[in-house]
Enzyme design. Structure first.
Site, PDB file in Angstrom:
ATOM      1  N   GLY A 138      30.345  10.960  -9.508  1.00 57.69           N
ATOM      2  CA  GLY A 138      30.194  11.338 -10.904  1.00 57.69           C
ATOM      3  C   GLY A 138      30.315  10.159 -11.852  1.00 57.69           C
ATOM      4  N   SER A 139      30.903  10.423 -13.011  1.00 54.78           N
ATOM      5  CA  SER A 139      30.949   9.411 -14.071  1.00 54.78           C
ATOM      6  C   SER A 139      31.859   8.229 -13.767  1.00 54.78           C
ATOM      7  CB  SER A 139      31.385  10.068 -15.387  1.00 54.78           C
ATOM      8  OG  SER A 139      30.412  10.991 -15.826  1.00 54.78           O
ATOM      9  N   THR A 140      32.646   8.313 -12.691  1.00 57.52           N
ATOM     10  CA  THR A 140      33.473   7.152 -12.335  1.00 57.52           C
ATOM     11  C   THR A 140      32.615   5.957 -11.945  1.00 57.52           C
ATOM     12  OG1 THR A 140      33.679   7.863 -10.022  1.00 57.52           O
ATOM     13  CG2 THR A 140      35.378   8.625 -11.561  1.00 57.52           C
ATOM     14  N   ILE A 141      31.308   6.185 -11.732  1.00 57.72           N
ATOM     15  CA  ILE A 141      30.410   5.109 -11.321  1.00 57.72           C
ATOM     16  C   ILE A 141      29.838   4.355 -12.528  1.00 57.72           C
ATOM     17  CG2 ILE A 141      28.080   6.131 -11.290  1.00 57.72           C
ATOM     18  CD1 ILE A 141      29.767   4.473  -8.275  1.00 57.72           C
TER      19      ILE A 141
END
Length: 550
Positions: A285-288
């Site tokens: 998800g947005s952790t990337i």
């Protein structure tokens, strides 16, 4: 004359008899003595294996995580014991077993010479049985593995089987290092199979070698406690968390829920023994997103002070709608990370080639072997860039379309703590700094790290990760779970990955909570508070000075 001849004959026969006896005695005691002694020894002298304890497993400070305690097992020679019903009755009484059932077991194996009756009994009970000197009943000294931390470090340590052989975790992968070398003794047994004499010590038992892990037992405790609390609070299906030493890549903590107690063999089954941090594949998800921004800065495709227009809050890519939670309008690059804009990230990633992005993800360790050799590790799936369409490249920029595990995700964030260099992770305490792989420029990392700090500031998605007195950099992630036929509606994974202190990172922590189900599911609301709770204790334990929260 006849009587005299008879007396001489009888005397001669007696002398001849004595002569035969003397000759026989000489033959037996002198000529055949070695042979007969050898044959007697074959029937009476036995070689007994002496158990050796496994090596201790220690945490980074020398605290015990696993040790071997002496126990004993009771075994019998059914061929002998079957003829001694009184001995069976006595053995059943001492072991608190059913006499009828024990008799049936022995009678069912009348030709066997070895049969376990009871395993891993206490030494005091073993001495009590030994003192009875029951025919055909034997005591075998053994060792049993004991884990002082119980379920707190179970998924790292693993467990051994009833024969003290490693079956999972560190116990399995370091089996040859930890296992001891049994000793050997010569003993004499009587006709009833009882040991009557110690003859010779052939070889001393050699204990296994101690193993010092990188784990910090106290930090592990706080992670374990926090995950149990978040599981209860949000009625989650599962959770995983990893803490790494930001400079060395050493694993300071690794915890999964649900868990198990390796001291209780009844719990060694099912989902509880899965090491989810390495075996459960997730879309990050947005952790990337911080990686995409850092790579674009590194390649000169964007500038740190650039502004990106995200209006009207969505775009279409090959017929697929990419949208933000709201229309953020014009965002600085820092605000792209702070607000976690999908639209802005999609615009940024399209400035680099699919090959550049794919190779960068590979260099970060996604879909790569961690080198830990822990059982159950899943490498994840990152399709080759030649198989990508534009929508694949875009969706992977905000963490969809490829899979990883929590440990790989935590390792990737180490680049933000090492000026763009990536150290390998390790479960063993390191004595020297590891070799690192250069992945990003120091300037791009420094710029991105400053932007990641705004995630925990007012207006960011991770404000609940803030720690008083410390600057925290991180990123939240909230992803729909994939299922059969596509993504499952209203089924999420909540994530947060952070570094602290942001000015000179000492630790990296990645948290994933699977299927929080009490109406709150965002990474900032579910996972970020776990970071805050654990890290305030970990910073104190490691004596990390505050760097002044902004």
């Amino acid at each position: 004359m006849l009587n005299f001849s008879r007396e001489k004959l009888m005397f001669g026969l007696i002398l001849f008899g004595f002569g035969l006896l003397i000759a026989k005695a000489f033959y037996v005691q002198v000529v055949q003595s070695s042979f007969l002694e050898s044959e007697a020894n074959k029937r009476q002298i036995r070689t007994l294996e002496v158990a050796a304890p496994r090596g201790q497993i220690l945490d980074r400070h020398g605290e015990l995580l696993a040790l071997s305690t002496p126990v004993a097992s009771v075994w019998v020679d059914p061929r002998t014991l079957v003829n001694h019903p009184q001995a069976i009755e006595e053995l059943a009484r001492v072991l608190n077993l059913s006499q009828q059932q024990l008799t049936r077991r022995i009678q069912a194996n009348p030709n066997r010479r070895f049969l376990y009756i009871e395993r891993s009994i206490l030494p005091d009970l073993a001495k009590q049985i030994e003192a009875l000197r029951l025919p055909g009943v034997n005591i075998q000294a053994e060792f049993k593995r004991y884990y002082p931390t119980a379920d707190i470090a179970a998924h790292i340590l693993g467990y051994t089987n009833i024969d003290d052989i490693g079956q999972d975790g560190v116990e399995l992968i370091y089996e040859n290092w930890l296992k001891g070398q049994p000793g050997r003794q010569q003993i004499i047994k009587d006709l009833e199979g009882r040991v009557v004499k110690f003859v010779n010590n052939l070889a001393d038992a050699q204990p296994g070698q101690a193993l010092q892990l990188s784990i910090d037992k106290d930090i592990q405790f706080f992670v374990h406690r926090a995950l149990k609390e978040v599981m209860t609070k949000h009625q989650a299906r599962g959770a995983s968390a990893v803490i790494l030493d930001a400079k060395t890549g050493e694993i300071l903590a690794l915890v999964n829920q649900p868990g198990y107690n390796p001291n209780n063999r009844n719990q060694l089954q099912g989902e509880a023994i899965r090491n989810r941090a390495i075996s459960e594949l997730i879309e990050p998800g947005s952790t990337i997103k911080p990686f995409v921004v850092a790579k674009a800065l590194d390649l000169g495709l964007i500038q740190a002070d650039e502004v990106i227009n995200t209006s009207p809050g969505y775009i279409r890519v090959q017929g697929h709608m990419i949208s933000d939670a709201v229309n953020y309008g014009r965002l600085t690059i820092g605000e792209v990370i702070q607000k976690s804009s999908n639209v802005a990230t999609a615009n940024i990633v399209r400035r680099m080639s699919a090959e550049q992005q794919w190779r960068f993800y590979s260099d970060l360790g996604f879909s790569q072997d961690l080198g830990l050799f822990l059982p159950g590790e899943q490498l994840g799936r990152l399709r080759h860039h030649r198989e990508w369409q534009l929508i694949d490249q875009v969706s992977s920029s905000f963490g969809y379309g490829f899979s990883t595990n929590v440990m790989q995700l935590a390792q990737a964030y180490l680049v933000f703590a090492n000026q763009g260099n990536l150290p390998p992770v390790s479960l063993i305490k390191r004595d020297a700094p590891p070799e690192m792989k250069s992945v990003l420029s120091a300037q791009a990392v420094e710029q991105t790290l400053q932007m990641m700090e705004t995630v925990t500031h007012q207006g960011g998605t991770g404000t609940e990760a803030r720690i008083e007195g410390y600057r925290v950099a991180g990123k939240t992630g909230t992803v729909l779970k994939a299922g059969v036929g596509g993504y499952q509606e209203a089924t999420y994974r909540a994530m947060f990955v952070g570094l602290v202190p942001a000015s000179r990172p000492d630790m990296v922590m990645a948290i994933m909570v699977d299927e929080p189900s009490r109406g709150v599911y965002g990474g900032g609301s579910v996972a970020a508070p776990v970071f805050q709770e654990v890290m305030r204790h970990a910073l104190r334990l490691r004596n990390v000075d505050p760097d002044g929260a902004l």
